[in-house]
Design a protein around this motif. Structure first.
Motif, short mmCIF file in Angstrom:
data_model
loop_
_atom_site.label_atom_id
_atom_site.label_comp_id
_atom_site.label_asym_id
_atom_site.label_seq_id
_atom_site.Cartn_x
_atom_site.Cartn_y
_atom_site.Cartn_z
N ALA A 28 0.83 -1.21 0.00
CA ALA A 28 0.00 0.00 0.00
C ALA A 28 0.86 1.26 0.00
O ALA A 28 0.53 2.26 -0.65
N LEU A 29 2.01 1.19 0.72
CA LEU A 29 2.94 2.34 0.74
C LEU A 29 3.45 2.67 -0.66
O LEU A 29 3.51 3.83 -1.05
N VAL A 30 3.82 1.62 -1.40
CA VAL A 30 4.32 1.81 -2.77
C VAL A 30 3.22 2.41 -3.64
O VAL A 30 3.44 3.39 -4.37
N LEU A 31 2.01 1.85 -3.53
CA LEU A 31 0.89 2.37 -4.32
C LEU A 31 0.59 3.82 -3.95
O LEU A 31 0.34 4.66 -4.81
N GLY A 38 2.93 10.57 -8.50
CA GLY A 38 3.03 10.33 -9.94
C GLY A 38 4.27 9.54 -10.27
O GLY A 38 4.78 8.78 -9.44
N GLN A 39 4.78 9.72 -11.48
CA GLN A 39 5.84 8.85 -12.01
C GLN A 39 7.11 8.88 -11.16
O GLN A 39 7.63 9.94 -10.84
N GLN A 40 7.57 7.69 -10.80
CA GLN A 40 8.75 7.54 -9.93
C GLN A 40 9.53 6.32 -10.40
O GLN A 40 8.95 5.36 -10.91
N SER A 41 10.84 6.36 -10.15
CA SER A 41 11.65 5.16 -10.40
C SER A 41 11.62 4.28 -9.15
O SER A 41 11.18 4.72 -8.09
N ARG A 42 12.13 3.06 -9.28
CA ARG A 42 12.18 2.17 -8.11
C ARG A 42 13.03 2.81 -7.00
O ARG A 42 12.69 2.72 -5.82
N ALA A 43 14.13 3.48 -7.41
CA ALA A 43 15.01 4.12 -6.41
C ALA A 43 14.28 5.27 -5.71
O ALA A 43 14.42 5.45 -4.49
N VAL A 56 11.40 -3.00 -2.67
CA VAL A 56 10.61 -2.22 -3.63
C VAL A 56 10.52 -2.96 -4.96
O VAL A 56 9.43 -3.10 -5.53
N SER A 57 11.66 -3.47 -5.47
CA SER A 57 11.66 -4.18 -6.76
C SER A 57 10.73 -5.38 -6.71
O SER A 57 9.99 -5.65 -7.66
N ASP A 58 10.78 -6.09 -5.59
CA ASP A 58 9.95 -7.26 -5.38
C ASP A 58 8.46 -6.90 -5.39
O ASP A 58 7.64 -7.52 -6.08
N LEU A 59 8.11 -5.84 -4.64
CA LEU A 59 6.71 -5.41 -4.57
C LEU A 59 6.23 -4.88 -5.92
O LEU A 59 5.10 -5.15 -6.34
N VAL A 60 7.11 -4.13 -6.60
CA VAL A 60 6.74 -3.57 -7.90
C VAL A 60 6.45 -4.69 -8.90
O VAL A 60 5.48 -4.62 -9.66
N ALA A 61 7.30 -5.73 -8.87
CA ALA A 61 7.08 -6.87 -9.78
C ALA A 61 5.70 -7.47 -9.54
O ALA A 61 4.97 -7.80 -10.49
#
Ligand SMILES: [Zn+2]
Length: 378
Positions: A28-31, A38-43, A56-61
């Motif tokens: 939920a934090l990532v979302l 708005g637009q953000q990179s994983r970093a 973050v990479s794991d959750l984004v996947a």
């Protein structure tokens, strides 16, 4: 009003995060970060959330696989090396249906996008329907709107008058003839969609706090078919011991009697202030008397509010309802009465204003409830 949801504040989380909930919380934090920024990179997301880049990479996947997040391209970057891939919430993944049952002659609803823009509106005349007939109208309205959604529907949010518990059961709504009406369950069963039903004033307060810039210690007064209110204290909604916090419509104002109310008592705030009562009183009087009627209604509201403002040290009172009735002699009499009845040194800077979200406030609040319940974003 078709402004988006994205420029506002999130409600303060009210529950502690347990380890077994951590993954859902982090998701939920990532979302939330993508929804608000708005637009953000994983970093960027890792920096913003304090999560590790691996997490973050794991959750984004996972979120990409679920169709909630999309890659939107590479960041234009002057620095050498591989440019960062930008991500965003897939704002075209879902539509939301928002329903407002607070008006006395019309049920209104809309299809909204994830940014809170209204894409399609529908309404049905209430025609004095109560009980099962009123429920049938809600179902018909949702059905119409479902037919107009062109994307999968994230959920249906409903702002209902009356006392509504946290399971979306309308415990009582005298004006609609509902008692223990499981509106959330009925709609969920009928449409097979996630449904959130909440009190109309609570939905409006959520919209006002998230998108209207309201103070964190505020009360929202919703004038419509009846009179309701919602309280935010320190940014947290107050529900009360039996979910009836803010139900000031059926509080008797004064000791001088008054008109008979639908609840059986005399002189309830609603008998002075609800839209149908005010409209009929104004229609039967001349212009000069009209101002007196509006001032009297405003004074009664001020009398009812003064002890609440005093007890809770509120910073702001927001009015939502017909502008032609509320904004003018009525609101002026309310703030005068409040000032006369509270302590100037603590309540002198209290503000009273109309909502900036107009007549769509409950529908937008209802959509915000769906976003919060389904994606954890607000
Ligand atoms: Zn009453």
């Amino acid at each position: 009003m078709t402004t988006g949801f994205t420029t506002g504040r999130a409600l303060r989380p009210t529950t502690k995060v347990l380890p077994e909930h951590a993954r859902g919380h982090n998701r939920a934090l990532v979302l939330q970060t993508l929804y608000r920024s708005g637009q953000q990179s994983r970093a960027d997301i890792a920096r913003e959330t304090g999560l590790t880049r691996v997490t973050v990479s794991d959750l984004v996947a996972e979120l990409i696989a679920d169709g909630l997040v999309i890659e939107v391209g590479q960041r234009e970057d002057a620095r050498p090396g591989k440019p960062a891939t930008l991500l965003d919430l897939d704002r075209s993944a879902f539509h939301i249906i928002g329903i407002d049952l607070s008006e006395y002659d019309t049920f209104r609803g809309a299809v909204l996008d994830l940014d809170g823009r209204i894409l399609h509106r529908a309404e049905l005349p209430l025609a004095s329907a109560t009980g099962e007939d009123a429920t049938a109208l809600v179902i018909a309205l949702v059905e119409t709107l479902v037919g107009h959604a062109t994307l999968p529907i994230l959920g249906v949010g409903v702002g209902s008058p009356g006392v509504v518990d946290l399971a979306g059961v309308v415990l009582t709504a005298p004006n609609l003839g509902w008692a223990n009406e499981d509106l959330q369950g009925t709609l969920n069963l009928r449409f097979g969609l996630p449904v959130v039903v909440a009190n109309d004033a609570n939905a409006a307060a959520l919209a006002e706090h998230s998108f209207g810039g309201a103070d964190s210690d505020m009360m929202l007064i919703k004038v419509g078919h009846g009179v309701g209110a919602a309280l935010l204290l320190d940014g947290t909604p107050l529900y009360g011991s039996r979910f009836a916090a803010g139900e000031i419509g059926h509080v008797v104002v004064g000791t001088d009697g008054g008109a008979e109310c639908v609840c059986g008592k005399r002189g309830c705030l609603e008998t002075w202030l609800s839209t149908p009562r005010l409209r009929s009183a104004l229609a039967a009087a001349d212009a000069e008397t009209n101002i007196q009627i509006l001032r009297e209604a405003g004074q009664r509201l001020g009398i009812a509010l003064a002890p609440i403002v005093g007890a809770l040290n509120l910073a702001e009172v927001v009015l939502s309802g017909p502008i032609a009735l509320l904004d003018g002699p009525l609101a002026e009499a309310t703030i005068e009465t409040l000032r006369n009845r509270t302590m100037a040194e603590f309540h002198g800077d209290l503000t009273l204003r109309m909502t900036t979200l107009g007549e769509d406030i409950v529908m937008r609040g209802a959509a915000a409830m769906v976003l919060s319940a389904q994606l954890g974003v607000s």
